[in-house]
Design an enzyme around this catalytic site. Structure first.
Site, mmCIF file in Angstrom:
data_model
loop_
_atom_site.group_PDB
_atom_site.id
_atom_site.type_symbol
_atom_site.label_atom_id
_atom_site.label_comp_id
_atom_site.label_asym_id
_atom_site.label_seq_id
_atom_site.Cartn_x
_atom_site.Cartn_y
_atom_site.Cartn_z
ATOM 1 N N HIS A 7 39.223 60.717 41.268
ATOM 2 C CA HIS A 7 39.028 61.610 40.086
ATOM 3 C C HIS A 7 40.630 61.820 39.343
ATOM 4 O O HIS A 7 40.726 62.174 38.079
ATOM 5 C CB HIS A 7 38.559 62.843 40.522
ATOM 6 C CG HIS A 7 38.385 63.878 39.291
ATOM 7 N ND1 HIS A 7 37.310 63.986 38.115
ATOM 8 C CD2 HIS A 7 39.209 64.760 38.922
ATOM 9 C CE1 HIS A 7 37.778 64.871 37.418
ATOM 10 N NE2 HIS A 7 38.680 65.428 37.916
ATOM 11 N N HIS A 25 38.210 56.765 32.780
ATOM 12 C CA HIS A 25 36.977 55.876 32.398
ATOM 13 C C HIS A 25 37.478 55.471 30.741
ATOM 14 O O HIS A 25 38.353 56.016 30.069
ATOM 15 C CB HIS A 25 35.666 56.863 32.275
ATOM 16 C CG HIS A 25 35.721 58.244 31.336
ATOM 17 N ND1 HIS A 25 36.634 59.031 31.398
ATOM 18 C CD2 HIS A 25 35.079 57.894 30.181
ATOM 19 C CE1 HIS A 25 36.275 59.840 30.406
ATOM 20 N NE2 HIS A 25 35.431 59.176 29.523
#
Length: 353
Positions: free
Chosen positions: A116, A169
């Site tokens: 993350h 992403h």
């Protein structure tokens, strides 16, 4: 690369891309999700001739969740996310809140890493090659859908760009039309081809940029430069030296070198404004030839288009952003505060170690 396709609880497709051939991906999405309902509609502007997607269902999409509720992290125990497995290398899935859906195209999310707190620039070359292969595979698959004319792989990075999920992403949009930006390029290519008796405009542009002093980084198979008429404060175009229309047509030599060149570019972007500055917000955008008919661009075929990546930031200097104000938003006439020659020199100066 190993590819494993599965379905989420609401029927959306999810695909794992793994570096190891012995990876097993059999986790089941345990969330009680209702089937996805979308209201995407494409409308054509009769004056400008471009197309607009209307997608009111996107108002309800997830907005800046805390890190422990990130839907792009792997599922862990009772904390269930969009990715059912407890780890992954790279993964692609249908967007739960797509701008385009059904007859209006398709939208997918590409997660580059399960970490993350990482960014694309933190990936190693092997993982970057895996992402390139995933982009290529999705371009191939989406191009065969009857509603799709053009495939666009891109990454938005940073809250200033409008990113609502902090996990590293990107996205893939499969449009049911040729995008306005691409249509402008194709018209210019057609006009140049006719005026010069067959010369390719992309080749001419690349030849000029190689000699005009704005090259930032050059490898054996790729070259990155700040364009002569850059729209954004820091904008770099990355081209394979051998012209190809799309990601599918890259040869193995270009694929092998790409991670080295691209990671270096991203790391330089994070150094533009000096040490201690927050990460540089950017958009990274692949331009590929449309897969639809090109009759409206007389004399042009897919092989006349040149695959390239555009990387740019909206930050013009430390603590200041480039806003699209009256001239840019109202008339589409950009005003660049940073001379392209200065931007190129700065990007050469901040070469990473």
């Amino acid at each position: 690369m190993k590819k494993t396709s599965t379905r989420l609880a609401d029927g959306r497709e999810l695909i794992y891309y793994d570096q190891r051939d012995d990876s097993v991906r059999d986790a089941v999405d345990r969330r009680p999700l209702d089937p996805t309902v979308t209201t995407s509609e494409v409308r054509r502007d009769p004056l400008l001739g471009d197309s607009i997607a209307v997608a009111s269902h996107r108002q309800g999409r997830i907005y800046h969740p805390p890190a422990d509720e990130c839907p792009l992290c792997p599922s862990q125990g009772d904390r269930l996310s969009e990715i059912p497995d407890s780890s992954y290398d790279a993964v692609v899935f249908e967007n739960r809140f797509p701008s385009l859906a059904g007859d209006s195209g398709r939208c997918e999310v590409v997660c580059f890493t399960s970490d993350h707190n990482a960014s694309f620039a933190d990936l190693d070359e092997e993982r970057t090659r895996l992402v390139l292969d995933a982009w290529t595979d999705r371009t191939s698959e989406l191009s065969h859908l009857p509603s799709v004319e053009q495939v666009f792989c891109f990454e938005n990075r940073g809250a200033e760009i409008g990113v609502t999920l902090g996990h590293p992403h990107g996205q893939i949009y499969a449009y049911p039309f040729t995008t306005p930006r691409t249509a402008l390029m194709l018209r210019s290519v057609a006009a140049h081809k006719e005026a010069t008796g067959g010369e390719n405009l992309f080749d001419a542009v690349l030849e000029r940029e190689l000699s005009d002093g704005r090259v930032v980084l050059e490898g054996e198979h790729w070259v990155a430069f700040v364009p002569y008429a850059a729209h954004w404060p820091y904008e770099v175009h990355l081209y394979p030296k051998r012209r190809v229309p799309d990601l599918l047509a890259l040869d193995e030599d270009a694929r092998t070198e790409f991670p080295q060149v691209y990671l270096e570019l991203l790391r330089r972007f994070d150094r533009i404004f000096g040490e201690g500055e927050p990460p540089t917000p950017y958009i990274s955008a692949w331009h590929q030839a449309p897969f639809g008919a090109l009759e409206e661009f007389e004399g042009v075929n897919r092989d006349d288009f040149a695959l390239h990546l555009e990387l740019f930031t909206i930050r013009r200097t430390s603590g200041k952003l480039k806003f699209l104000a009256g001239s840019e938003s109202g008339m589409n006439v950009f005003i660049n505060d940073v001379p392209p020659e200065f931007a190129a020199q700065r990007l050469r100066e901040v070469a990473s170690s």
